[in-house]
Design an enzyme around this catalytic site. Structure first.
Site, PDB file in Angstrom:
ATOM      1  N   HIS A 104       1.016  -1.118   0.152  1.00 59.72           N
ATOM      2  CA  HIS A 104      -0.075   0.038   0.087  1.00 59.72           C
ATOM      3  C   HIS A 104       0.788   1.389   0.131  1.00 59.72           C
ATOM      4  O   HIS A 104       0.511   2.331  -0.814  1.00 59.72           O
ATOM      5  CB  HIS A 104      -1.103   0.006   1.272  1.00 59.72           C
ATOM      6  CG  HIS A 104      -1.794   1.274   1.457  1.00 59.72           C
ATOM      7  ND1 HIS A 104      -3.052   1.322   0.893  1.00 59.72           N
ATOM      8  CD2 HIS A 104      -1.332   2.400   2.180  1.00 59.72           C
ATOM      9  CE1 HIS A 104      -3.264   2.589   1.283  1.00 59.72           C
ATOM     10  NE2 HIS A 104      -2.402   3.337   2.153  1.00 59.72           N
ATOM     11  N   GLU A 105       1.864   1.570   1.023  1.00 61.71           N
ATOM     12  CA  GLU A 105       2.831   2.436   0.777  1.00 61.71           C
ATOM     13  C   GLU A 105       3.371   2.785  -0.557  1.00 61.71           C
ATOM     14  O   GLU A 105       3.864   3.811  -0.904  1.00 61.71           O
ATOM     15  CB  GLU A 105       3.765   2.331   2.172  1.00 61.71           C
ATOM     16  CG  GLU A 105       3.030   2.317   3.661  1.00 61.71           C
ATOM     17  CD  GLU A 105       1.975   3.410   3.816  1.00 61.71           C
ATOM     18  OE1 GLU A 105       2.026   4.609   3.092  1.00 61.71           O
ATOM     19  OE2 GLU A 105       1.153   3.432   4.299  1.00 61.71           O
ATOM     20  N   HIS A 110       1.525   4.133  -2.998  1.00 58.93           N
ATOM     21  CA  HIS A 110       1.501   5.508  -2.989  1.00 58.93           C
ATOM     22  C   HIS A 110       2.464   6.534  -3.587  1.00 58.93           C
ATOM     23  O   HIS A 110       2.352   7.222  -4.337  1.00 58.93           O
ATOM     24  CB  HIS A 110       1.530   6.064  -1.391  1.00 58.93           C
ATOM     25  CG  HIS A 110       0.412   6.150  -0.651  1.00 58.93           C
ATOM     26  ND1 HIS A 110      -0.925   6.674  -0.974  1.00 58.93           N
ATOM     27  CD2 HIS A 110      -0.329   5.537   0.621  1.00 58.93           C
ATOM     28  CE1 HIS A 110      -2.009   6.527  -0.192  1.00 58.93           C
ATOM     29  NE2 HIS A 110      -1.525   5.886   0.745  1.00 58.93           N
ATOM     30  N   GLU A 149      -6.246   6.919  -1.013  1.00 63.98           N
ATOM     31  CA  GLU A 149      -6.082   5.664  -0.267  1.00 63.98           C
ATOM     32  C   GLU A 149      -6.513   4.555  -0.901  1.00 63.98           C
ATOM     33  O   GLU A 149      -6.032   3.555  -0.829  1.00 63.98           O
ATOM     34  CB  GLU A 149      -6.797   5.906   1.155  1.00 63.98           C
ATOM     35  CG  GLU A 149      -5.995   6.910   1.948  1.00 63.98           C
ATOM     36  CD  GLU A 149      -4.456   6.498   2.468  1.00 63.98           C
ATOM     37  OE1 GLU A 149      -3.980   5.350   2.815  1.00 63.98           O
ATOM     38  OE2 GLU A 149      -3.692   7.262   2.311  1.00 63.98           O
TER      39      GLU A 149
END
Length: 275
Positions: free
Chosen positions: A130-131, A134, A186
């Site tokens: 997930h990071e 980003h 997100e």
């Protein structure tokens, strides 16, 4: 006066042209405004990285300590599978906080309090992917660009309309634009990250378990309308919808049975998650 309105109209038209020229498409096809170059983003990220390292001085887990080795191994496996090799920095911060974040320029920080909640390599891969997503989607540049536009609008309102309206405008903008945009980023990182972890031969089904544990740990949270992140329940529903696509990515990577993969990679480490 006529001259004022002529100048205002010219400036407004120029601003709209500038805005349109900097419309970019995100990896999922979403249109967004970005006027910060990758080089500028990298410079800002380096400054934030130095500040973060100073802020948590004494709390950074030493290199090759079990928790550090574990997190870096999972992170680099996802980074490699996603084809995003480069100068990545991955650090673990000794703190009970259950969180992780990424700074522009490929700098990932994980709080040690998150590790028991991750519970496994697959759970940790969910968070790290997930990071990494980003960073891949340039969400920091998007938010910085949006902040520049909003700051200019607030300044114009203060100068030419009513200074008291600027504060009301900030509150309404946060509710109507900034929070939904943050949730969009997100959600996008959740979708891209799920594919990245699957490409690294992690089991995308395990992402559901991670967010279920997060929901249990977070207790009472603000309504989704007032939050920068989607609710855990919303995330779980979306992930379940995206799992078939992620599973196809996993199969395309010629990954073995998920249970065999978990066993193999756990043996590369200490054999026990360093929680």
């Amino acid at each position: 006066s006529r001259g004022f309105w002529y100048a205002a109209g010219t400036a407004g038209t120029g601003g709209l042209v500038y805005y349109e020229l900097h419309i970019d498409e995100s990896p999922t096809g979403r249109r967004r405004f970005i006027d910060i170059s990758p080089a500028e983003e990298e410079k800002l990220g380096q400054a934030a990285y130095l500040q973060t390292m100073a802020q948590y001085r004494g709390q950074i887990v030493p290199r090759n300590a079990p928790a550090d080795a574990f997190v870096r191994r999972v992170a680099h496996r996802v980074i490699g599978a996603a084809g995003l090799e480069g100068d990545w920095e991955v650090h673990v911060i000794h703190s009970p906080e259950k969180n992780a974040f990424v700074l522009p320029g490929r700098k990932i920080f994980v709080f040690s309090g998150l590790l028991p909640l991750a519970a496994s390599e697959d759970g940790l891969a969910t968070v790290l992917a997930h990071e990494i997503a980003h960073q891949y989607a340039r969400h920091s540049a998007e938010k910085l660009s949006q902040a520049k536009v909003l700051s200019l609008l607030y300044m114009l309102v203060s100068l030419f309309v009513d200074p008291s309206l600027a504060q009301l405008g900030r509150s309404m903008t946060s509710l109507l634009l900034e929070l939904p945009n943050s949730r969009q980023c997100e959600q996008e990182a959740d979708e891209i990250g799920l594919n990245f972890m699957a490409m690294a031969c992690y089991d995308p089904h395990q992402a559901v378990g991670l967010w279920q544990r997060m929901r249990q740990a977070e207790g009472v949270t603000p309504p989704q309308l007032l939050n920068t992140h989607p609710s855990s329940a919303s995330r779980i529903a979306n992930i379940q919808k995206w799992i078939p696509q992620a599973q196809m990515k996993r199969e395309a990577a010629n990954c073995p049975n998920p249970e065999l993969t978990r066993t193999f990679f756990s043996r590369l480490g200490s054999g026990v998650a360093p929680f």
